[in-house]
Scaffold this active site. Structure first.
Site, mmCIF file in Angstrom:
data_model
loop_
_atom_site.group_PDB
_atom_site.id
_atom_site.type_symbol
_atom_site.label_atom_id
_atom_site.label_comp_id
_atom_site.label_asym_id
_atom_site.label_seq_id
_atom_site.Cartn_x
_atom_site.Cartn_y
_atom_site.Cartn_z
ATOM 1 N N LYS A 81 -34.422 28.070 67.864
ATOM 2 C CA LYS A 81 -33.476 28.017 66.743
ATOM 3 C C LYS A 81 -34.139 28.346 65.417
ATOM 4 C CE LYS A 81 -29.757 25.327 68.605
ATOM 5 N NZ LYS A 81 -28.739 24.298 68.413
ATOM 6 N N LYS A 98 -22.904 29.052 72.462
ATOM 7 C CA LYS A 98 -21.778 29.233 71.535
ATOM 8 C C LYS A 98 -22.201 29.922 70.251
ATOM 9 C CE LYS A 98 -21.090 24.370 70.847
ATOM 10 N NZ LYS A 98 -22.189 23.588 70.248
ATOM 11 N N LYS A 158 -29.154 31.973 78.508
ATOM 12 C CA LYS A 158 -28.006 31.074 78.714
ATOM 13 C C LYS A 158 -26.809 31.460 77.839
ATOM 14 C CE LYS A 158 -28.165 27.337 75.415
ATOM 15 N NZ LYS A 158 -27.511 26.105 75.089
HETATM 16 P P1 ATP Z 1 -25.693 26.115 70.256
HETATM 17 O O1 ATP Z 1 -25.612 27.455 70.900
HETATM 18 O O2 ATP Z 1 -24.914 25.994 68.972
HETATM 19 O O3 ATP Z 1 -27.057 25.557 70.198
HETATM 20 P P2 ATP Z 1 -24.815 25.049 72.727
HETATM 21 O O4 ATP Z 1 -23.822 26.041 73.239
HETATM 22 O O5 ATP Z 1 -26.150 25.011 73.355
HETATM 23 O O6 ATP Z 1 -24.914 25.155 71.178
HETATM 24 P P3 ATP Z 1 -24.489 22.163 72.483
HETATM 25 O O7 ATP Z 1 -23.487 21.523 71.625
HETATM 26 O O8 ATP Z 1 -25.878 22.161 71.993
HETATM 27 O O9 ATP Z 1 -24.076 23.660 72.831
HETATM 28 O O10 ATP Z 1 -24.445 21.546 73.923
HETATM 29 C C1 ATP Z 1 -23.409 20.782 74.461
HETATM 30 C C2 ATP Z 1 -23.648 20.545 75.925
HETATM 31 O O11 ATP Z 1 -23.413 21.759 76.656
HETATM 32 C C3 ATP Z 1 -25.069 20.117 76.292
HETATM 33 O O12 ATP Z 1 -25.025 19.132 77.307
HETATM 34 C C4 ATP Z 1 -25.693 21.368 76.801
HETATM 35 O O13 ATP Z 1 -26.753 21.101 77.689
HETATM 36 C C5 ATP Z 1 -24.524 22.020 77.510
HETATM 37 N N1 ATP Z 1 -24.665 23.463 77.611
HETATM 38 C C6 ATP Z 1 -24.834 24.320 76.587
HETATM 39 N N2 ATP Z 1 -24.903 25.595 77.032
HETATM 40 C C7 ATP Z 1 -24.790 25.525 78.392
HETATM 41 C C8 ATP Z 1 -24.794 26.500 79.440
HETATM 42 N N3 ATP Z 1 -24.932 27.779 79.167
HETATM 43 N N4 ATP Z 1 -24.649 26.084 80.709
HETATM 44 C C9 ATP Z 1 -24.496 24.776 80.992
HETATM 45 N N5 ATP Z 1 -24.488 23.804 80.053
HETATM 46 C C10 ATP Z 1 -24.638 24.157 78.768
#
Ligand code: ATP
Ligand code: LTN
Length: 332
Positions: A111, A199, A196
């Site tokens: 990040k 968002k 991965k």
């Molecule tokens: P950002 O991209 O803004 O860092 P993020 O998409 O990783 O956000 P978070 O709010 O950090 O989302 O995560 C929320 C939950 O979703 C966490 O438990 C995280 O492990 C899970 N998660 C995020 N991306 C994935 C993915 N690609 N597959 C499975 N679980 C995920």
């Protein structure tokens, strides 16, 4: 019955990865365990956020929890910043964490590199992000934390910080276990399946948003990268694209991957993808509708008020104990 806690950042619209890796499991867990679920707004501000968008995202995420099936009668649903003990404990833990261990966090490396690449500043909050996460968890003597694969390292740090505090100041915190689902813990990007689904990805073709209209979902799945092979097979090392799609299909329908591979024997990617698109649409569309109904009814504020009060009761007891152990404040 174990106590479970997890959180999601209100940092934008959630992806199918968040749903499969996190939300969908939360709903299953709430039937067997005592659960607390949070909208972690303090985590969201570790990177710049627009004030009004953040406010909107907080309520939308809370409504999404409920729309996905989190039952406020069974689980405590609340907004992190409304329970001040999270920030207080975070500071105390920060004073017991080392720069070295925080520098090793891969999420920070990723990040901060991203912030740098867009010319943004890297906040000290981004650096201490995992300490706040540790505070969220150990404040409630949680047994188990369901998260996606990317949070494993943060949970190891959480355990270390809890153990260290207990060793320095006497038994205070339960040391939590991490719960990573066997399937769907790491849903991959549709166009670049070696990374991965996230968002905050700038390329919208990489991700399925939970707000995407059915036709957008269909288009994104149809154009998802696969390979030049012709069989539908599961091989997450060599055939990442199709394996990711199979995993999404399996987790949503509950059908084992083996059974899906057999079902699609002799069929091409086209058939498989159009079925998968319908599976995803059928799962997401009703959630979108429920989320809109919940937001329109205004009930989310009552749910979050009750959640805040319930969480606060538990948190206040713990934080007073912690302050006492550390020697903060005065004793009359
Ligand atoms: P950002 O991209 O803004 O860092 P993020 O998409 O990783 O956000 P978070 O709010 O950090 O989302 O995560 C929320 C939950 O979703 C966490 O438990 C995280 O492990 C899970 N998660 C995020 N991306 C994935 C993915 N690609 N597959 C499975 N679980 C995920
Ligand atoms: N860092 C987590 C979100 C999060 C969390 C938590 C998860 C903040 N506090 C406590 C579980 C328990 C993430 O998914 N990015």
């Amino acid at each position: 019955m174990a106590r479970i806690l997890s959180g999601i950042q209100p940092s934008g619209v959630l992806t199918l990865g968040n749903y499969i890796g996190a939300l969908k499991n939360f709903v299953k867990l709430q039937n067997e365990h005592e659960c607390l679920f949070m909208v972690v707004d303090l985590h969201a501000i570790t990177v710049p956020q627009d004030r009004l968008a953040l406010r909107k995202n907080i309520k939308e995420l809370a409504a999404l929890y409920v729309a996905c099936g989190i039952d406020p009668q069974k689980s405590i649903l609340f907004v992190q910043s409304e329970v001040p003990a999270h920030a207080e404990l975070s500071w105390i833990l920060t004073c017991n964490a080392s720069m070295g261990e925080l520098s090793r966090m891969t999420q920070f490396k990723d990040k901060s590199a991203k912030q740098e690449s867009v010319g943004g500043h890297i906040s000290a909050g981004l650096f201490s992000y995992p300490v706040l996460m540790a505070a969220d968890v150990i404040l409630y003597d949680v047994d188990m934390v369901p998260v996606g694969d990317d949070q494993k390292q943060h949970m190891e740090l959480t355990r270390d910080l809890a153990e260290r505090f207990n060793a320095r100041f006497g038994e205070t915190f339960k040391v939590p276990e991490v719960y990573i689902p066997e399937q769907g813990a790491r849903i991959m990007s549709l166009q670049e399946p070696e990374k991965k689904m996230s968002k905050s990805d700038d390329n919208s073709k990489n991700i399925i948003l939970l707000t995407d209209p059915p036709n957008t979902i269909r288009k994104k799945i149809k154009s998802a990268i696969t390979d030049s092979e012709t069989t539908i097979a599961y091989d997450p090392v060599n055939r990442k694209g199709i394996s990711n799609l199979l995993e999404i299909y399996a987790v949503i329908t509950g059908e084992p991957i083996d059974a899906l591979v057999t079902k699609y024997e002799g069929k091409g990617y086209g058939d498989f993808k159009s079925d998968l698109a319908e599976v995803v649409v059928a799962e997401i569309e009703p959630i979108q509708q429920r989320q809109q109904e919940i937001l329109a009814s205004g009930e989310i504020d009552d749910i979050l008020d009750a959640g805040r009060d319930a969480a606060m009761k538990m948190a206040v007891r713990k934080i007073s104990k912690v302050k006492h152990k550390v020697g903060l404040g005065r004793k009359r």
